[in-house]
Scaffold this active site. Structure first.
Site, PDB file in Angstrom:
ATOM      1  N   CYS A 113      42.363  59.472 -20.589  1.00 52.78           N
ATOM      2  CA  CYS A 113      42.097  59.245 -22.203  1.00 52.78           C
ATOM      3  C   CYS A 113      43.290  58.736 -22.800  1.00 52.78           C
ATOM      4  O   CYS A 113      42.996  58.466 -24.157  1.00 52.78           O
ATOM      5  CB  CYS A 113      41.768  60.790 -22.545  1.00 52.78           C
ATOM      6  N   HIS A 247      42.939  60.463 -30.389  1.00 54.63           N
ATOM      7  CA  HIS A 247      42.069  60.497 -29.314  1.00 54.63           C
ATOM      8  C   HIS A 247      40.875  61.586 -29.776  1.00 54.63           C
ATOM      9  O   HIS A 247      41.193  62.435 -30.318  1.00 54.63           O
ATOM     10  CB  HIS A 247      42.639  60.828 -28.086  1.00 54.63           C
ATOM     11  N   ASN A 277      33.521  62.094 -26.554  1.00 55.83           N
ATOM     12  CA  ASN A 277      34.799  61.592 -25.856  1.00 55.83           C
ATOM     13  C   ASN A 277      34.481  60.402 -24.943  1.00 55.83           C
ATOM     14  O   ASN A 277      34.040  60.550 -23.951  1.00 55.83           O
ATOM     15  CB  ASN A 277      35.216  62.830 -25.108  1.00 55.83           C
TER      16      ASN A 277
HETATM   17  O1  UT7 Z   1      39.893  63.904 -23.375  1.00 55.77           O
HETATM   18  C1  UT7 Z   1      40.785  64.474 -22.364  1.00 55.77           C
HETATM   19  C2  UT7 Z   1      41.025  65.961 -23.066  1.00 55.77           C
HETATM   20  N1  UT7 Z   1      39.869  66.873 -22.841  1.00 55.77           N
HETATM   21  C3  UT7 Z   1      39.852  67.605 -23.935  1.00 55.77           C
HETATM   22  O2  UT7 Z   1      40.574  67.792 -24.865  1.00 55.77           O
HETATM   23  C4  UT7 Z   1      38.752  69.128 -23.762  1.00 55.77           C
HETATM   24  C5  UT7 Z   1      39.620  70.061 -24.085  1.00 55.77           C
HETATM   25  N2  UT7 Z   1      38.733  71.373 -23.913  1.00 55.77           N
HETATM   26  C6  UT7 Z   1      37.586  71.698 -24.849  1.00 55.77           C
HETATM   27  O3  UT7 Z   1      37.417  70.713 -25.905  1.00 55.77           O
HETATM   28  C7  UT7 Z   1      37.136  72.949 -24.981  1.00 55.77           C
HETATM   29  O4  UT7 Z   1      37.602  73.761 -24.078  1.00 55.77           O
HETATM   30  C8  UT7 Z   1      35.517  72.847 -24.436  1.00 55.77           C
HETATM   31  C9  UT7 Z   1      35.012  72.224 -25.623  1.00 55.77           C
HETATM   32  C10 UT7 Z   1      35.405  72.215 -23.123  1.00 55.77           C
HETATM   33  C11 UT7 Z   1      34.884  74.140 -24.318  1.00 55.77           C
HETATM   34  O5  UT7 Z   1      35.120  75.113 -25.555  1.00 55.77           O
HETATM   35  P1  UT7 Z   1      35.620  76.525 -25.451  1.00 55.77           P
HETATM   36  O6  UT7 Z   1      35.920  77.152 -26.761  1.00 55.77           O
HETATM   37  O7  UT7 Z   1      37.072  76.349 -24.790  1.00 55.77           O
HETATM   38  O8  UT7 Z   1      34.978  77.285 -24.566  1.00 55.77           O
HETATM   39  P2  UT7 Z   1      35.022  78.080 -23.300  1.00 55.77           P
HETATM   40  O9  UT7 Z   1      35.448  77.028 -22.253  1.00 55.77           O
HETATM   41  O10 UT7 Z   1      36.031  79.117 -23.427  1.00 55.77           O
HETATM   42  O11 UT7 Z   1      33.671  78.638 -22.827  1.00 55.77           O
HETATM   43  C12 UT7 Z   1      32.964  79.586 -23.953  1.00 55.77           C
HETATM   44  C13 UT7 Z   1      31.845  80.043 -23.313  1.00 55.77           C
HETATM   45  C14 UT7 Z   1      31.551  80.227 -21.813  1.00 55.77           C
HETATM   46  O12 UT7 Z   1      30.685  81.366 -21.752  1.00 55.77           O
HETATM   47  P3  UT7 Z   1      31.302  82.850 -21.481  1.00 55.77           P
HETATM   48  O13 UT7 Z   1      32.087  82.845 -20.079  1.00 55.77           O
HETATM   49  O14 UT7 Z   1      31.860  83.199 -22.743  1.00 55.77           O
HETATM   50  O15 UT7 Z   1      30.131  83.550 -21.235  1.00 55.77           O
HETATM   51  C15 UT7 Z   1      31.058  78.969 -21.268  1.00 55.77           C
HETATM   52  O16 UT7 Z   1      30.293  79.236 -20.182  1.00 55.77           O
HETATM   53  O17 UT7 Z   1      30.804  79.069 -23.513  1.00 55.77           O
HETATM   54  C16 UT7 Z   1      30.241  78.795 -22.419  1.00 55.77           C
HETATM   55  N3  UT7 Z   1      29.826  77.144 -22.326  1.00 55.77           N
HETATM   56  C17 UT7 Z   1      28.591  76.721 -22.937  1.00 55.77           C
HETATM   57  N4  UT7 Z   1      27.648  77.373 -23.589  1.00 55.77           N
HETATM   58  C18 UT7 Z   1      26.826  76.508 -24.145  1.00 55.77           C
HETATM   59  C19 UT7 Z   1      30.549  76.346 -21.815  1.00 55.77           C
HETATM   60  N5  UT7 Z   1      29.814  75.048 -22.170  1.00 55.77           N
HETATM   61  C20 UT7 Z   1      28.802  75.233 -22.691  1.00 55.77           C
HETATM   62  C21 UT7 Z   1      27.802  74.622 -23.346  1.00 55.77           C
HETATM   63  N6  UT7 Z   1      26.576  75.101 -24.015  1.00 55.77           N
HETATM   64  N7  UT7 Z   1      27.853  73.167 -23.101  1.00 55.77           N
END
Ligand code: UT7
Length: 320
Positions: A113, A247, A277
């Site tokens: 990225c 980004h 992204n």
């Molecule tokens: O370009 C390279 C750099 N990459 C990035 O910058 C990505 C960085 N990370 C992020 O943008 C975020 O961490 C994400 C968008 C990937 C995830 O958001 P988050 O607020 O950190 O969520 P999380 O991973 O803590 O997950 C929260 C909950 C989980 O469920 P439980 O364990 O709380 O029951 C996940 O299983 O959300 C669930 N979850 C989803 N639910 C619905 C994860 N993906 C999804 C989804 N739809 N697509």
């Protein structure tokens, strides 16, 4: 030392739109979750025949047209990509051939990225060193090809696209151009965002794997650190920059970074809602959007920043 100026910018997005509702029919997700956690509303998917070099070529043609130049004017083609057409040769040589360029040199740069920021810094240095006079710096990706479409934690985040700028050695005394570049990486974080395949390990292309929460945790600090370095080395500040073009990974990361740096949200270019992204393509896609809609104008001070797999991260300040 003479500056390297941006002569033109262009981009290309494949026609197929995948909305959040489309994805909710593939994995257990929802438009509400994706919009609230990422700001993404839709992304593009390249058609099977649209390889990364095809997207890159389209973006390059648009950037050349914007610059009022023809392919023969270019002597360096640099493609930042983590999704090359083939293991080798470089996607950039295919782009060079597609454009009919028969002089100079072409190669790929792999910083995921952060690829566009790394490529801009590299082309700037090579132009300043006299290795090239005019460069096409392209970020192009087909991330939909390496997604695990059963993993809702990653497949909703990424999309395909390409963006490009034409860089040129400026005449002595030119005030515009690339002012400073700061690049970083730290391979200790390699397992937090990676692809689980490759020629030397699995002999397959593999699929993207990410510990999203871990990446998020590091992102804001790394981004703000490298931007502060670029401010310190130039005397620029949150007040003096005209536009922040980060980004486009996640709206919350962008907003948190801007807040921490004291950059008002009105100065931030956000396009992640429309293309998700797109890795190395995201900054030139956002740049092209803001130039074409009249926000970024000649003479503006523009701050570019990226962070991604590796980890890699970096910032570039450009007087447009
Ligand atoms: O370009 C390279 C750099 N990459 C990035 O910058 C990505 C960085 N990370 C992020 O943008 C975020 O961490 C994400 C968008 C990937 C995830 O958001 P988050 O607020 O950190 O969520 P999380 O991973 O803590 O997950 C929260 C909950 C989980 O469920 P439980 O364990 O709380 O029951 C996940 O299983 O959300 C669930 N979850 C989803 N639910 C619905 C994860 N993906 C999804 C989804 N739809 N697509």
């Amino acid at each position: 030392m003479n500056r390297t100026v941006v002569r033109g910018v262009g981009s290309y997005l494949p026609a197929e739109v995948l909305t959040n509702d489309d994805l909710s029919r593939i994995v257990d997700t929802s438009d509400d979750w994706i919009v609230e956690r990422t700001g993404i509303r839709e992304r593009r998917r390249a058609a099977p025949a649209e390889t990364t070099s095809v997207l890159a070529t389209r973006a390059a043609e648009a950037a050349l047209a914007d610059a009022g130049l023809v392919p023969a004017d270019v002597d360096l083609v640099l493609v930042a990509t983590a999704t090359p057409d083939y293991t080798f040769p470089a996607t950039a040589v295919q782009v060079q051939a597609n454009l009919g360029i028969t002089r100079g040199f072409a190669y790929d740069l792999q910083a995921v990225c952060s690829g566009f920021v790394f490529a801009l810094a590299t082309a700037d240095a090579q132009i300043k060193a006299g290795l090239a006079r005019r460069a096409l710096v392209i970020g192009a990706e087909t991330f939909t090809r390496i997604l695990d479409w059963t993993d809702r934690g990653t497949c909703v985040l990424f999309g395909d696209g390409a963006g490009a700028v034409v860089l040129e050695a400026a005449a002595a005394g030119e005030e515009r151009g690339v002012l400073t570049c700061h690049l970083r990486s730290d391979g200790r974080h390699r397992d937090k965002l990676y692809v689980d395949g490759g020629p030397s390990t699995t002999q397959t292309a593999g699929h993207l794997r990410m510990e999203g929460r871990e990446v998020f945790k590091h992102a804001v600090g790394m981004i703000t650190d490298v931007i502060r370095d670029s401010f310190a080395s130039t005397g620029a500040s949150a007040e003096t920059i005209d536009w922040f073009v980060p980004h486009q990974a996640n709206r919350r990361i962008i907003e948190a970074s801007a807040r921490k740096l004291g950059i008002p949200i009105e100065k931030v270019v956000i396009t992640v809602d429309r293309h998700g992204n797109t890795s190395a393509a995201s900054i030139p896609l956002a740049l092209d959007t803001a130039v074409k809609d009249g926000r970024i104008r000649r003479g503006d001070l523009v701050l570019l920043e990226a962070m991604g797999g590796g980890f890699t991260w970096g910032a570039v300040l450009v007087r447009w």
